[in-house]
Design an enzyme around this catalytic site. Structure first.
Site, PDB file in Angstrom:
ATOM      1  N   ARG A  61       0.940  -3.562  55.124  1.00  0.00           N
ATOM      2  CA  ARG A  61       1.017  -3.791  53.679  1.00  0.00           C
ATOM      3  C   ARG A  61      -0.302  -4.343  53.138  1.00  0.00           C
ATOM      4  O   ARG A  61      -0.751  -3.960  52.052  1.00  0.00           O
ATOM      5  CB  ARG A  61       2.171  -4.736  53.355  1.00  0.00           C
ATOM      6  CG  ARG A  61       2.429  -4.943  51.864  1.00  0.00           C
ATOM      7  CD  ARG A  61       3.738  -5.675  51.646  1.00  0.00           C
ATOM      8  NE  ARG A  61       4.059  -5.815  50.235  1.00  0.00           N
ATOM      9  CZ  ARG A  61       3.813  -6.913  49.515  1.00  0.00           C
ATOM     10  NH1 ARG A  61       3.238  -7.976  50.093  1.00  0.00           N
ATOM     11  NH2 ARG A  61       4.138  -6.968  48.239  1.00  0.00           N
ATOM     12  N   HIS A  65      -2.388  -2.561  50.168  1.00  0.00           N
ATOM     13  CA  HIS A  65      -2.700  -3.279  48.932  1.00  0.00           C
ATOM     14  C   HIS A  65      -4.201  -3.476  48.766  1.00  0.00           C
ATOM     15  O   HIS A  65      -4.692  -3.580  47.643  1.00  0.00           O
ATOM     16  CB  HIS A  65      -1.979  -4.628  48.906  1.00  0.00           C
ATOM     17  CG  HIS A  65      -0.550  -4.509  48.510  1.00  0.00           C
ATOM     18  ND1 HIS A  65       0.123  -5.493  47.806  1.00  0.00           N
ATOM     19  CD2 HIS A  65       0.358  -3.523  48.696  1.00  0.00           C
ATOM     20  CE1 HIS A  65       1.365  -5.114  47.592  1.00  0.00           C
ATOM     21  NE2 HIS A  65       1.538  -3.919  48.134  1.00  0.00           N
ATOM     22  N   ASN A  93       1.199  -9.554  45.113  1.00  0.00           N
ATOM     23  CA  ASN A  93       0.815 -10.205  46.369  1.00  0.00           C
ATOM     24  C   ASN A  93       1.289 -11.647  46.491  1.00  0.00           C
ATOM     25  O   ASN A  93       1.497 -12.137  47.613  1.00  0.00           O
ATOM     26  CB  ASN A  93      -0.716 -10.192  46.511  1.00  0.00           C
ATOM     27  CG  ASN A  93      -1.282  -8.793  46.615  1.00  0.00           C
ATOM     28  OD1 ASN A  93      -0.687  -7.915  47.222  1.00  0.00           O
ATOM     29  ND2 ASN A  93      -2.438  -8.575  45.993  1.00  0.00           N
ATOM     30  N   HIS A 192       7.830   1.715  54.841  1.00  0.00           N
ATOM     31  CA  HIS A 192       8.953   0.798  54.615  1.00  0.00           C
ATOM     32  C   HIS A 192      10.034   0.937  55.681  1.00  0.00           C
ATOM     33  O   HIS A 192      11.082   0.300  55.572  1.00  0.00           O
ATOM     34  CB  HIS A 192       9.547   1.015  53.226  1.00  0.00           C
ATOM     35  CG  HIS A 192       8.717   0.436  52.129  1.00  0.00           C
ATOM     36  ND1 HIS A 192       9.050   0.547  50.794  1.00  0.00           N
ATOM     37  CD2 HIS A 192       7.567  -0.283  52.164  1.00  0.00           C
ATOM     38  CE1 HIS A 192       8.138  -0.061  50.059  1.00  0.00           C
ATOM     39  NE2 HIS A 192       7.225  -0.570  50.873  1.00  0.00           N
TER      40      HIS A 192
END
Length: 319
Positions: A61, A65, A93, A192
Site C-alpha cells: 500500500r 500511495h 494516509n 486487496h
C-alpha cells in the site's frame, strides 16, 4: 501448471518486459554498485513478514500511495517538520499508512553495505514486490534507478489517491491519469486480497448499500458499529487475508467486497467479465497483477541527476 512454475514463467516474461521498459530504469542498475541489494531487502522483508504477515500488505500500500502522488519517488516516506508538510497526514494516509519502520530498517542495512548508493524509492519498490512473494503471490523483475524526491505534496495526495468511496467512473479516470488502463486498475485492486481496512472506510457500505450479501454485512457490523470504533479493522479479503491469491475476486462476485470502491468493479458494468475471469483463473490474475505493478512502478520516476539519494528516508539530505 503448478503455482511455482506459473510464477517462474511470469518472472521470465516480465524480465523481458522490464528490459524494454523505461530506458533510464534497469533491473541491473545496482549490479556493480550494490550487488547484494536484493538479498538485503528480501531478508529484511522475510523477517518483517514472519513477525507480522500484515506488513506485506502495508508495504504494498505504501508503494501504491507513493507512486500515485507525483510518481514513485519516496515522497510518502518524508516526515512533516516545522517548515515542511508531507503526505503522511493526507486523508488517505493518516492513521492508516504503516510500515515506515520496516523501510527504515532496510535502508539502514543497505547503507551499511552500499553507502549513499540506493534510493529509498527503489528500496520501497523492491520491498513491495518481496512482500507479495512472501505471502504467496507472483514475483516480477523490478526496474531500478529511481531517485528520491526532495519534496512532497499533501494536497496532491488528497486529490489523486483513489477513495474507498469512489465509483467506477472516477476510479477509471484516476488510474487513466497515471497511464494505467482499466485492466491495470482491476488487477492492481487485487492487492486487496491481503490486508485490513478501518471501519470508517466501509461503514457506509455495510449499513446503507444494497449490492452486498446480507450475511456478510451483518458479520461486519459486529465489529463496526453505526458510530464509533472508526479504527476497528476488518479483512479486505474475507477468506484468506494473509495469503496473496484470487479470493478477493470471488468475494466481489459474491457481493462481499468490503469497500464501496472494491464492489464497484463488479456491479453490472465494464469490469464484471474481467473480475469473473480473475475469480476463476488465478494464473490470469497473477500475470496481469505483476505486469501492472511493473507499469505502475515506472510512473514519472526521478532519474539521472534529478532528486537525490536520501541517507534517511524520512528527511531530505542537508544542503
Amino acid at each position: 501448471m503448478t503455482a511455482h512454475y506459473l510464477f517462474v514463467t511470469i518472472c521470465v516474461a516480465l524480465s523481458l518486459l522490464a528490459c524494454f521498459a523505461n530506458a533510464q530504469l534497469s533491473p541491473n542498475f545496482y549490479a556493480r554498485s550494490c550487488p547484494r541489494l536484493q538479498l538485503i531487502v528480501r531478508d529484511a522483508m522475510r523477517q518483517a513478514v514472519n513477525g507480522e504477515a500484515r506488513i506485506g500488505a502495508s508495504i504494498l500500500r505504501l508503494f501504491f500511495h507513493d507512486c500515485f502522488v507525483n510518481g514513485c519517488d519516496a515522497s510518502l516516506l518524508l516526515d512533516d517538520t516545522g517548515t515542511f508538510t508531507g503526505e503522511k497526514n493526507a486523508f488517505p494516509n493518516k492513521n492508516s499508512a504503516r510500515g515506515f519502520q520496516v523501510i527504515d530498517t532496510i535502508k539502514t542495512r543497505v547503507e551499511a553495505a552500499c553507502n549513499a548508493t540506493v534510493s529509498c524509492a527503489d528500496i520501497l519498490a523492491l520491498a513491495a514486490r518481496d512482500g507479495v512473494v512472501l505471502l504467496g503471490g507472483p514475483s516480477w523483475t523490478v526496474p531500478l534507478g529511481r531517485r528520491d524526491a526532495r519534496t512532497a505534496s499533501q494536497s496532491a495526495a488528497n486529490a489523486q489517491l483513489p477513495s474507498p468511496f469512489a465509483n467506477l467512473t472516477t476510479l477509471t479516470s484516476q488510474f487513466a491519469a497515471k497511464g494505467l488502463s482499466a485492466r491495470d486498475m482491476t488487477a492492481l485492486s487485487g492487492g486487496h486480497t491481503i490486508g485490513l481496512a478501518r471501519c470508517t472506510t466501509f461503514r457506509t457500505r455495510i449499513y446503507n448499500e444494497t449490492n452486498i450479501d446480507p450475511n456478510f454485512a451483518t458479520t461486519r457490523r459486529a465489529t463496526c458499529q453505526a458510530s464509533g470504533g472508526d479504527d476497528n479493522l476488518a479483512p479486505l479479503d474475507s477468506q484468506t487475508s494473509n495469503r496473496f491469491d484470487n479470493s478477493y475476486y470471488r468475494d466481489l462476485v459474491a457481493r462481499r467486497g468490503l469497500l464501496h470502491s472494491d464492489q464497484e468493479l463488479f456491479n453490472g458494468a465494464s469490469q464484471d467479465a474481467l473480475v469473473r475471469t480473475y475469480s476463476n483463473k488465478i494464473a490470469a490474475f497473477a500475470l496481469d497483477f505483476a505486469a501492472a505493478m511493473v507499469k505502475m512502478s515506472k510512473i514519472t520516476p526521478l532519474t539521472g541527476t534529478n532528486g537525490e539519494i536520501r541517507g534517511n528516508c524520512r528527511v531530505v539530505n542537508s544542503p
